[in-house]
Design a protein around this motif. Structure first.
Motif, PDB file in Angstrom:
ATOM      1  N   SER A 246       0.827  -1.203   0.000  1.00 60.85           N
ATOM      2  CA  SER A 246       0.000   0.000   0.000  1.00 60.85           C
ATOM      3  C   SER A 246       0.863   1.256   0.000  1.00 60.85           C
ATOM      4  O   SER A 246       0.607   2.211  -0.750  1.00 60.85           O
ATOM      5  CB  SER A 246      -0.931   0.002   1.210  1.00 60.85           C
ATOM      6  N   GLU A 247       1.896   1.257   0.811  1.00 59.80           N
ATOM      7  CA  GLU A 247       2.802   2.420   0.866  1.00 59.80           C
ATOM      8  C   GLU A 247       3.543   2.588  -0.457  1.00 59.80           C
ATOM      9  O   GLU A 247       3.685   3.709  -0.965  1.00 59.80           O
ATOM     10  CB  GLU A 247       3.797   2.245   2.015  1.00 59.80           C
ATOM     11  N   LYS A 248       3.980   1.488  -1.034  1.00 63.29           N
ATOM     12  CA  LYS A 248       4.746   1.542  -2.281  1.00 63.29           C
ATOM     13  C   LYS A 248       3.897   2.053  -3.443  1.00 63.29           C
ATOM     14  O   LYS A 248       4.373   2.814  -4.296  1.00 63.29           O
ATOM     15  CB  LYS A 248       5.294   0.149  -2.601  1.00 63.29           C
ATOM     16  N   ALA A 250       0.936   3.763  -3.220  1.00 62.93           N
ATOM     17  CA  ALA A 250       0.074   4.909  -2.910  1.00 62.93           C
ATOM     18  C   ALA A 250       0.178   6.044  -3.932  1.00 62.93           C
ATOM     19  O   ALA A 250      -0.848   6.616  -4.338  1.00 62.93           O
ATOM     20  CB  ALA A 250       0.374   5.429  -1.508  1.00 62.93           C
TER      21      ALA A 250
END
Length: 263
Positions: A246-248, A250
């Motif tokens: 999710s962070e990668k 976003a």
């Protein structure tokens, strides 16, 4: 024209693009599911016609992109199909990040199997692990792109049949291909699991034991078909993996990337 559509689509989105493309080429297109456990386990998957195919015949191969590569089970299946000189269109479907070397790899596999690739495409679909990334795709616009792609393929086929030759295509990608990361996780199983076994029945590589469907074996390649098939939503990404992905992704989660084709 006769179209033979080979699709490897654990989450179903690759199949949607393949179906639109195939039926736009031929209303009676034959659909061959390379992610069906029965097909994957068979000694001889449904193949292209034996003998010399007609100049107007076309095989369509559609696979998802896993970490910039063709999923190994899909590559293994396609490597059992002989093209006998048949012309082919290759399609990779990815979740909004990049298709990296997957298209080059797919075309190389098809060339080794005796197919003549005359067109290639890279299409967007919602991410198989994080559906919020490229949510809702493929949508109506994407399907329209697939139909337009089919029209261009048909035109090239007609031209090739008339002249007896096909012009080559130049697609992006690298050789050697990027390294495939080792599978470092398997889906988590929550307490909502009822041991119904639907996930085991649907697993393309039979990584889920039928007598213990709340477990996962080492052959899992993280396709998440089990999560899509589970009626209870009991198979999910491990929380740390979901947070990392999710962070990668976003920054590109809601970006509308265009589909690309080469004919």
């Amino acid at each position: 024209m006769s179209a033979y559509v080979y699709h490897f689509s654990p989450a179903g989105t690759t199949k949607r693009i393949a179906s639109v493309l195939g039926f736009a080429l031929d209303a009676d297109a034959q659909m061959i599911d390379l992610a069906d456990p029965a097909t994957l386990g068979g000694e001889h998957p449904v193949s292209a016609p034996t003998g010399k195919p007609e100049d107007s015949d076309i095989a369509v191969f559609a696979v998802p992109v896993f970490a910039g590569r063709v999923p190994q089970p899909a590559a293994a299946m396609i490597s059992r199909i002989r093209g006998n000189g048949m012309r082919a269109a290759s399609v990779v479907v990815y979740g909004n990040r990049d298709f990296d070397d997957a298209l080059v790899e797919l075309n190389d596999i098809l060339a080794r199997q005796g197919f003549s690739v005359i067109a290639s495409g890279a299409f967007i679909a919602r991410h198989s692990m994080l559906p919020a990334v490229a949510a809702g795709r493929p949508d109506t616009e994407d399907c329209g792109d697939a139909e337009a792609f089919a029209e261009r393929i048909a035109e090239k086929l007609a031209s090739a049949a008339e002249r007896g030759v096909s012009t080559p295509i130049d697609i992006p990608g690298n050789r050697p291909y990027k390294e495939s990361p080792a599978a470092a996780w398997t889906p988590s199983v929550t307490d909502d699991c009822t041991l119904c076994g639907i996930c085991a029945i649907n697993c393309p590589v039979q990584a889920i034991p039928h007598d213990a469907p709340n477990t996962t074996g080492q052959t899992c390649f993280q396709c998440m078909r089990c999560a899509s098939a589970c009626p209870e939503g009991a198979r999910v990404l491990p929380a740390p993996v979901a947070a990392m992905i999710s962070e990668k992704l976003a920054p590109i989660a809601t970006v509308r990337k265009p589909n690309q084709v080469w004919v």
